[in-house]
Design a protein around this motif. Structure first.
Motif: not given
Length: 844
Positions: A689-715
């Motif tokens: 389960w620790q691996f699952a939590v780590g993978a989920t947090l990493a994925l969420s991190h990447d998705i939020i950061a990507t959404l932020g990129l599109f929002s900041i630069f208004q792509l």
């Protein structure tokens, strides 16, 4: 793993041969594909590649239910009158017909009379002698299904009658229809033909009423008001009961009468008898010809018409008479159709997209091939052969099942080129690692394939989860991307574990080698050696000691992303926001401000005009959705095109309604959420389960950061961006699983090694694979970004960012979670870790 029998080799070669056979038609001229068997055809090209129009229409099945209730009401009225049973307040209320009986003792008799006239209906006795009559759910559901099926058939007949060939018409969901019209870049007339219900019925006017009336009066029982089709404001008092239904027509043709265009019609035998009977019994009365709830004309019946044919006059133009005759021949739609989405791609843009996609794909393939040969020498050449077989199998599979290749599908192939070598990199790097520990050639080869196989399966299955969800929730070109990516993953698993292994085993047996040609040797002159000798083979980077700095950086990135999403929000593209998008190419460079002023003066609301490309001739014009339904969108689009004039070539148009936009937002969010959940469950099942939590947090991190990129630069955030985000999720988890697999292996091997030290060693051991895979993927995606065209620019940006942020999160988000959640339940060292407990030869 080195035991490769002759039978297995023949099986592998047969699969490759089948793939090549089905891919072969793509080498021929597409104009000659009609001479080939139906099962041996080239891959279908999507409308974004060949040009044409796409329509998503919705059948108003609620109108079917309303019509059923109206018919039920009239049947109840007729049944009770026939039995001379008094009633009052007969009306349609919600999903039922209700009435009241002055004599409650006759309810049983009334129910029998109604049930005889309309078998299957259900009754409910109410207080005060009232009765509620409803249609069974099965009857309503069957009617709705039949309406959609009938609509598809009628649309097909109308399109065939118009002379349009190769149209694709298919059902989507419960009540939607997708229509694809290759080669049609101005579907205005076809939309009118497809969308018009063309429901023709003949009704007698109510007794005492002739011609139209200009004001509403008290209507007699069983009558209704129907407006005049000319738009004069007059209405007719028409009997609800249909005298002769239009379904009894068997033919209609445009003709002329006294020099004026008219439409002649002819009934079948039953309709002819019924028409003759009505006109014989109603001489002197008026017969209204009602088309789509408007009266075309209401002539007086001067004598019986017993020939079973007649003429419709309505002030038609020649084109109008031809279209009405076509509609009547094809049959009436059982329910109104609403255009939810319309996309048109001009042939010029389609040709440019094919050229750009082909060039980006070939360039990406060449760059990746050259790099692999430079990095691994002879074995790199083997991986290039496997990659070529991979592409052949993908193309063969797409051709064999009759799939459609879209522009995002080409992007999927380019992405597959970059990611497919990852499996070979995993195998080769494991072989290098085993050789550095002192193993023999055969042991290193066997261990390389065996140990890497589990990691390859885990990492690719997680990406396949994202592709399946994208196919399930995607639509149109995005679904094509999911199909291509899915086939690419499956083909990659086969070529990496079978083709590459077959080539390596064959080489070992034939060459009688004693060492691996993938170990860099600056002094070697062999043509089989790797050309890149400067790349480090061993790393000892202290990643974990920097985890607090990385945590601060990640937290800052997430806060900035959420802040931008809250303030600026996402710049939703036409897919999600709805509205009108028009892309044009001018004959010469244009003054954007002048065009903006011209279009802005049309009074169409918010208008955004931007240029793209490097010629100064390409314009993107985006207009807010107009009030007034589908017709208003078409009027606005035509108005803009007329304003631009003849100096502009229409390259692409899109009309998206708010209903589709909101559904796409919901489906996109659901697809991403389900991808996170499914991947989390899979990681939990395969690891802990620790691996699952780590993978989920990493994925969420990447998705939020990507959404932020599109929002900041208004792509522009559109449907292909959602596809890119899911692909990023697959790529990121691929990286994470490779590292996790090494941690799991070392946990079993070094049971007393402190976890911080163990995680650091595991990261260093897979670092060469991570860097090489990221670089090859970036090579392919950069080719797509630079040469793939404007349509895929946002998609490419998201993937480039995804490769970078995914590599970062696999190291600095997913791995520290194992430490913070105390994977071994031990007191962990927080200082700088060492690798002293790992044998020198096994350090990465």
């Amino acid at each position: 793993m080195l035991d490769f029998s002759r039978r297995k080799a023949i099986f592998v070669l047969l699969i490759v041969a089948f793939g090549a056979a089905f891919a072969t038609p793509n080498l021929f001229d597409r104009t000659a594909s009609g001479d080939l068997p139906s099962w041996w055809q080239p891959v279908n090209l999507g409308l974004d590649l060949q040009g044409g129009s796409y329509l998503l229409m919705e059948v108003d099945t609620d109108a079917i239910s309303k019509e059923q209730l109206t018919d039920l009401q009239e049947s109840v009225r007729a049944a009770l009158r026939a039995k001379q049973i008094g009633y009052r307040n007969l009306a349609v209320r919600r999903e039922s017909v209700t009435l009241a009986l002055p004599d409650p003792s006759r309810i049983g008799e009334a129910r029998t009379a109604i049930f005889t006239a309309t078998p299957g209906v259900e009754f409910e006795n109410l207080e005060g002698g009232r009765l509620r009559i409803t249609l069974p759910e099965t009857m309503v559901r069957d009617s709705r299904i039949a309406a959609v099926v009938q609509s598809i058939e009628i649309i097909r007949r109308r399109i065939d009658e118009s002379g349009t060939s190769e149209a694709s018409i298919q059902r989507q969901g419960e009540n939607r229809i997708i229509i694809e019209l290759p080669g049609i870049d101005n579907p205005t007339r076809l939309k009118a033909l497809i969308g018009q219900t063309a429901k023709l019925n003949f009704h007698l006017l109510a007794p005492g009423f002739s011609n139209g009336i200009s004001n509403t009066q008290d209507l007699p029982a069983g009558a209704m008001l129907v407006p005049d089709s000319s738009g004069s404001g007059q209405v007719y008092v028409v009997q609800r009961r249909v005298s002769v239904p239009g379904e009894m027509l068997v033919d209609s043709q445009p003709t002329f009468q006294e020099g004026m265009p008219v439409v002649s019609f002819r009934f079948n035998t039953q309709g002819g008898r019924r028409f003759g009977a009505i006109t014989s019994q109603s001489v002197g009365e008026y017969l209204a010809i009602v088309l789509d709830d408007t009266v075309i004309s209401a002539p007086r019946i001067r004598s019986p018409i017993v020939g079973g044919s007649g003429i419709i006059e309505g002030g038609f133009t020649v084109q109008g008479a031809q279209d009405l005759a076509l509609l009547l021949r094809a049959g009436a739609l059982p329910a109104p159709l609403t255009i939810l989405e319309e996309r048109t791609v001009g042939p010029g843009l389609g040709a440019d997209s094919i050229a750009a996609g082909e060039f980006a794909s070939v360039l990406g393939l060449i760059l990746v091939a050259l790099f692999m040969i430079a990095a691994y020498g002879l074995f790199g050449f083997f991986s290039v052969i496997a990659l070529g077989v991979n592409l052949i199998l993908i193309l063969g599979a797409l051709s064999g099942i009759g799939a459609t290749l879209t522009l995002p599908g080409i992007a999927g192939i380019v992405l597959t080129v970059g990611m497919a070598v990852d499996a070979n990199v995993l195998i080769f790097e494991r072989m290098r690692e085993e050789m550095r520990t002192g193993r023999t050639l055969f042991n290193a080869l066997d261990s390389g394939f065996k140990q890497a196989f589990k990691t390859i399966i885990d990492s690719n299955l997680t990406t396949l989860i994202a592709a399946l969800l994208l196919f399930w929730f995607g639509s149109g070109p995005v679904k094509g991307f999911a199909v291509t990516l899915g086939f690419g993953i499956i083909s990659t698993l086969f070529t990496a574990t079978m083709i590459s292994r077959l080539l390596v085993v064959t080489w070992v047996r034939r060459a009688k080698a004693v060492t691996l040609p993938i170990l860099p040797n600056k002094e070697s002159t062999s043509v089989m050696r790797p050309l890149i000798t400067w790349f480090p083979q061993e790393f000892n980077v202290n990643f974990i000691s920097k985890r607090r700095i990385a945590l601060t950086l990640s937290a800052l990135l997430i806060v900035v992303s959420f802040g931008s999403l809250a303030v600026q929000k996402l710049n939703f593209g036409i897919d999600f926001a709805g509205g009108i998008l028009l892309e044009v190419r001018a004959d010469q460079p244009v003054d954007v401000s002048a065009v903006r002023a011209q279009v802005g003066a049309l009074g169409l609301g918010d208008v955004a005009i931007t240029t793209f490309g490097d010629t100064g001739r390409d314009l993107s014009i985006r207009i807010q959705r107009q009030e007034g339904g589908d017709a208003a969108q078409t009027v606005a689009l035509n108005l803009v095109q007329e304003t631009l004039g003849d100096g502009f070539d229409n390259r692409r148009t899109e009309l998206v309604g708010p209903k589709v936009g909101s559904e796409l937002v919901t489906d996109g969010a659901l697809a991403v959420s389900l991808a996170l959940l499914a991947i989390c469950i899979y990681i939990w099942f395969r690891f802990e389960w620790q691996f699952a939590v780590g993978a989920t947090l990493a994925l969420s991190h990447d998705i939020i950061a990507t959404l932020g990129l599109f929002s900041i630069f208004q792509l522009d955030f559109n449907l292909t961006t959602v596809a890119a985000i899911l692909t990023i999720a697959g790529y990121s988890i691929n990286d994470t699983v490779v590292a996790y697999d090494r941690v799991r292996e070392m946990l079993r091997k070094y049971k007393k090694l402190p976890l911080t030290e163990l995680v650091n060693v595991a990261l260093n051991r897979v670092l060469s694979r991570t860097l090489l895979t990221s670089f090859t993927t970036l090579l392919a995606v950069m080719a797509l970004f630079i040469f793939g065209g404007e349509v895929l620019r946002g998609f490419s940006v998201a993937l480039i960012w995804g490769v970078i942020i995914g590599t970062y999160s696999s190291i600095y988000v997913a791995m520290p979670v194992l430490i913070y959640f105390n994977l071994r339940h031990e007191d962990l060292e927080v200082g700088a870790p060492s690798v002293s407990q790992v044998p020198e030869a096994e350090r990465a």
